[in-house]
Design a protein around this motif. Structure first.
Motif, PDB file in Angstrom:
ATOM      1  N   HIS A 117       0.881  -1.196   0.058  1.00 10.43           N
ATOM      2  CA  HIS A 117       0.034  -0.040  -0.005  1.00 10.43           C
ATOM      3  C   HIS A 117       0.786   1.205  -0.004  1.00 10.43           C
ATOM      4  O   HIS A 117       0.664   2.380  -0.626  1.00 10.43           O
ATOM      5  N   ILE A 118       1.897   1.150   0.918  1.00 13.26           N
ATOM      6  CA  ILE A 118       2.677   2.293   1.150  1.00 13.26           C
ATOM      7  C   ILE A 118       3.375   2.662  -0.525  1.00 13.26           C
ATOM      8  O   ILE A 118       3.531   3.685  -0.882  1.00 13.26           O
ATOM      9  N   ALA A 119       3.985   1.478  -1.086  1.00 13.89           N
ATOM     10  CA  ALA A 119       4.683   1.599  -2.214  1.00 13.89           C
ATOM     11  C   ALA A 119       3.804   2.399  -3.253  1.00 13.89           C
ATOM     12  O   ALA A 119       4.096   2.874  -4.025  1.00 13.89           O
ATOM     13  N   LYS A 120       2.526   1.531  -3.300  1.00 17.48           N
ATOM     14  CA  LYS A 120       1.650   2.127  -4.512  1.00 17.48           C
ATOM     15  C   LYS A 120       1.406   3.649  -4.098  1.00 17.48           C
ATOM     16  O   LYS A 120       1.096   4.353  -5.296  1.00 17.48           O
ATOM     17  N   GLN A 121       1.181   4.063  -2.865  1.00 16.59           N
ATOM     18  CA  GLN A 121       0.994   5.405  -2.658  1.00 16.59           C
ATOM     19  C   GLN A 121       2.013   6.096  -2.958  1.00 16.59           C
ATOM     20  O   GLN A 121       1.900   7.423  -3.801  1.00 16.59           O
ATOM     21  N   ALA A 122       3.309   5.990  -3.113  1.00 14.59           N
ATOM     22  CA  ALA A 122       4.315   6.578  -3.630  1.00 14.59           C
ATOM     23  C   ALA A 122       4.376   6.522  -4.935  1.00 14.59           C
ATOM     24  O   ALA A 122       4.926   7.683  -5.683  1.00 14.59           O
ATOM     25  N   LEU A 123       4.303   5.462  -5.730  1.00 15.13           N
ATOM     26  CA  LEU A 123       4.012   5.630  -7.069  1.00 15.13           C
ATOM     27  C   LEU A 123       3.062   6.707  -7.555  1.00 15.13           C
ATOM     28  O   LEU A 123       3.086   7.372  -8.483  1.00 15.13           O
ATOM     29  N   ALA A 124       1.864   6.686  -6.839  1.00 17.49           N
ATOM     30  CA  ALA A 124       0.944   7.548  -7.232  1.00 17.49           C
ATOM     31  C   ALA A 124       1.229   9.045  -7.037  1.00 17.49           C
ATOM     32  O   ALA A 124       1.268   9.970  -7.778  1.00 17.49           O
ATOM     33  N   THR A 125       2.061   9.110  -6.016  1.00 21.89           N
ATOM     34  CA  THR A 125       2.630  10.568  -5.871  1.00 21.89           C
ATOM     35  C   THR A 125       3.524  11.109  -6.783  1.00 21.89           C
ATOM     36  O   THR A 125       3.381  12.228  -7.256  1.00 21.89           O
ATOM     37  N   VAL A 126       4.134  10.204  -7.779  1.00 22.01           N
ATOM     38  CA  VAL A 126       5.098  10.413  -8.796  1.00 22.01           C
ATOM     39  C   VAL A 126       4.407  10.326 -10.021  1.00 22.01           C
ATOM     40  O   VAL A 126       5.080  10.353 -11.159  1.00 22.01           O
ATOM     41  N   GLY A 127       3.167  10.053  -9.937  1.00 26.65           N
ATOM     42  CA  GLY A 127       2.318   9.804 -11.177  1.00 26.65           C
ATOM     43  C   GLY A 127       2.523   8.751 -12.051  1.00 26.65           C
ATOM     44  O   GLY A 127       2.404   8.670 -13.139  1.00 26.65           O
ATOM     45  N   LEU A 128       3.105   7.681 -11.337  1.00 23.96           N
ATOM     46  CA  LEU A 128       3.552   6.172 -12.196  1.00 23.96           C
ATOM     47  C   LEU A 128       2.638   5.118 -11.595  1.00 23.96           C
ATOM     48  O   LEU A 128       3.336   4.010 -11.979  1.00 23.96           O
ATOM     49  N   GLU A 129       1.579   5.342 -10.833  1.00 21.13           N
ATOM     50  CA  GLU A 129       0.835   3.993 -10.502  1.00 21.13           C
ATOM     51  C   GLU A 129       0.434   2.957 -11.605  1.00 21.13           C
ATOM     52  O   GLU A 129       0.531   1.878 -11.427  1.00 21.13           O
ATOM     53  N   HIS A 130       0.293   3.700 -12.822  1.00 16.37           N
ATOM     54  CA  HIS A 130      -0.135   3.004 -13.787  1.00 16.37           C
ATOM     55  C   HIS A 130       0.923   1.951 -14.418  1.00 16.37           C
ATOM     56  O   HIS A 130       0.694   1.152 -15.310  1.00 16.37           O
ATOM     57  N   LEU A 131       2.202   2.231 -14.028  1.00 18.61           N
ATOM     58  CA  LEU A 131       3.253   1.478 -14.653  1.00 18.61           C
ATOM     59  C   LEU A 131       3.961   0.354 -13.513  1.00 18.61           C
ATOM     60  O   LEU A 131       5.126  -0.127 -13.409  1.00 18.61           O
ATOM     61  N   ALA A 132       2.999   0.142 -12.543  1.00 18.23           N
ATOM     62  CA  ALA A 132       3.460  -0.821 -11.281  1.00 18.23           C
ATOM     63  C   ALA A 132       3.957  -2.162 -11.780  1.00 18.23           C
ATOM     64  O   ALA A 132       4.961  -2.531 -11.266  1.00 18.23           O
ATOM     65  N   GLU A 133       3.483  -2.651 -12.852  1.00 21.99           N
ATOM     66  CA  GLU A 133       3.642  -4.219 -13.386  1.00 21.99           C
ATOM     67  C   GLU A 133       4.673  -4.016 -14.597  1.00 21.99           C
ATOM     68  O   GLU A 133       5.346  -5.054 -15.078  1.00 21.99           O
ATOM     69  N   ARG A 134       5.334  -2.872 -14.993  1.00 26.48           N
ATOM     70  CA  ARG A 134       6.389  -2.760 -16.053  1.00 26.48           C
ATOM     71  C   ARG A 134       7.442  -3.009 -15.448  1.00 26.48           C
ATOM     72  O   ARG A 134       7.934  -2.890 -14.515  1.00 26.48           O
ATOM     73  N   ARG A 135       8.493  -3.575 -16.547  1.00 28.77           N
ATOM     74  CA  ARG A 135       9.888  -3.936 -16.207  1.00 28.77           C
ATOM     75  C   ARG A 135      10.415  -2.488 -16.040  1.00 28.77           C
ATOM     76  O   ARG A 135      10.629  -1.707 -17.097  1.00 28.77           O
ATOM     77  N   PHE A 136      11.151  -2.082 -14.907  1.00 27.18           N
ATOM     78  CA  PHE A 136      12.114  -1.137 -14.836  1.00 27.18           C
ATOM     79  C   PHE A 136      13.040  -0.768 -16.115  1.00 27.18           C
ATOM     80  O   PHE A 136      13.058   0.550 -16.433  1.00 27.18           O
ATOM     81  N   GLN A 137      13.683  -1.588 -16.596  1.00 26.68           N
ATOM     82  CA  GLN A 137      14.467  -1.311 -17.568  1.00 26.68           C
ATOM     83  C   GLN A 137      13.826  -0.999 -18.970  1.00 26.68           C
ATOM     84  O   GLN A 137      14.505  -0.533 -19.757  1.00 26.68           O
ATOM     85  N   THR A 138      12.541  -1.147 -19.085  1.00 24.78           N
ATOM     86  CA  THR A 138      11.670  -0.724 -20.447  1.00 24.78           C
ATOM     87  C   THR A 138      11.417   0.812 -20.327  1.00 24.78           C
ATOM     88  O   THR A 138      10.912   1.333 -21.097  1.00 24.78           O
ATOM     89  N   LEU A 139      11.713   1.461 -19.072  1.00 25.39           N
ATOM     90  CA  LEU A 139      11.131   2.868 -18.973  1.00 25.39           C
ATOM     91  C   LEU A 139      12.221   3.653 -19.473  1.00 25.39           C
ATOM     92  O   LEU A 139      13.501   3.681 -19.549  1.00 25.39           O
ATOM     93  N   SER A 140      11.433   4.956 -19.883  1.00 28.30           N
ATOM     94  CA  SER A 140      12.525   6.221 -20.181  1.00 28.30           C
ATOM     95  C   SER A 140      13.178   6.555 -18.903  1.00 28.30           C
ATOM     96  O   SER A 140      12.908   6.239 -17.789  1.00 28.30           O
TER      97      SER A 140
END
Length: 256
Positions: A117-140
């Protein structure tokens, strides 16, 4: 959170890198460390987040000697966002962010529902909750840096240390990261290469030059044309915008 350093020195390779740094970071303040390459900004920050140990001098967190704190206790108070973040394994974004919960865990303890829950809240704070399941290495690069910021926020720190976190990013992503950090209203100390970025976001600037503090004050007090010429060896025009923000324009072909 408050951080105080007294006469911090660092020797490396037979020479003195830091020449007795006295530094104060007040609660909820956003302080920028500026200065030319090689001035000691990153070395000083590494002394704060304990990657390096000062040769002499003292560092205090909320009045407590840093040497009296365990690394775990330090990580519960302070989190770091650095310039480059290499990930050799194919972790998902959520897995990367959950690493910020490590200071709260015993050895081999698994993440629980509260951690997620805390991790997903942090992702929402930075606007990336929709990428939670993406592989890190595929990101810009900009997305990766926001994930690393989310990981830092998942530590639930009182203070963020930004060690030149935006130098390699396009201007859009530089502003995204700095906007997010500013809105958090945490205590922040950041090594910043771009003086206009420093002027936009910092409450106060501390200037390092050849391992020593040479000036401190508000951006308007510090970033004068004379001072930029003296420290950086370039001519510039410093103007004040209608919103009170100062802007620095460098003059091509006018290096000293």
């Amino acid at each position: 959170m408050e951080i105080l350093t007294e006469a911090v020195k660092m020797f490396a390779g037979g020479r003195e890198i830091l020449h007795g740094i006295d530094f104060e970071l007040r609660d909820k303040e956003f302080v920028g460390l500026v200065g030319p390459n090689g001035s000691g900004k990153s070395t000083f920050l590494k002394c704060l987040y304990r990657v390096q140990r000062p040769t002499s001098g003292k560092v205090y967190f909320n009045g407590q000697d840093l040497d009296e704190l365990s690394y775990r206790e330090t990580a519960l108070q302070l989190a770091v966002v650095a310039q480059y973040n290499v990930c050799s394994f194919d972790f998902s974004v959520l897995e990367i962010v959950l690493m910020g919960r490590s200071p709260y865990k015993n050895v081999l303890e698994r993440d629980n529902a509260s951690d997620i829950h805390i991790a997903k809240q942090a992702l929402a704070t930075v606007g990336l909750e929709h990428l939670a399941e993406r592989r890190f290495q595929t990101l810009s690069g900009g997305e990766q840096q926001r994930v690393i910021l989310a990981r830092a926020l998942t530590q639930q720190p009182e203070c963020l240390v930004l060690d030149e976190p935006t130098n390699h990013l396009d201007i859009k992503y530089q502003l995204q990261v700095m906007d997010i950090v500013k809105r958090l209203e945490l205590t922040v100390v950041a090594a910043i290469h771009d003086l206009n970025i420093a002027a936009m976001y910092c409450d106060r600037l501390i200037v390092l030059y050849e391992g020593a503090v040479v000036r401190m004050g508000t951006p308007a007090e510090v970033l004068t044309e004379d001072f930029i010429r003296e420290i950086y060896g370039v001519q510039s025009t410093v103007s004040t915008c209608s919103d009170g923000q100062i802007h620095i324009r460098y003059k091509a072909g006018m290096q000293l």
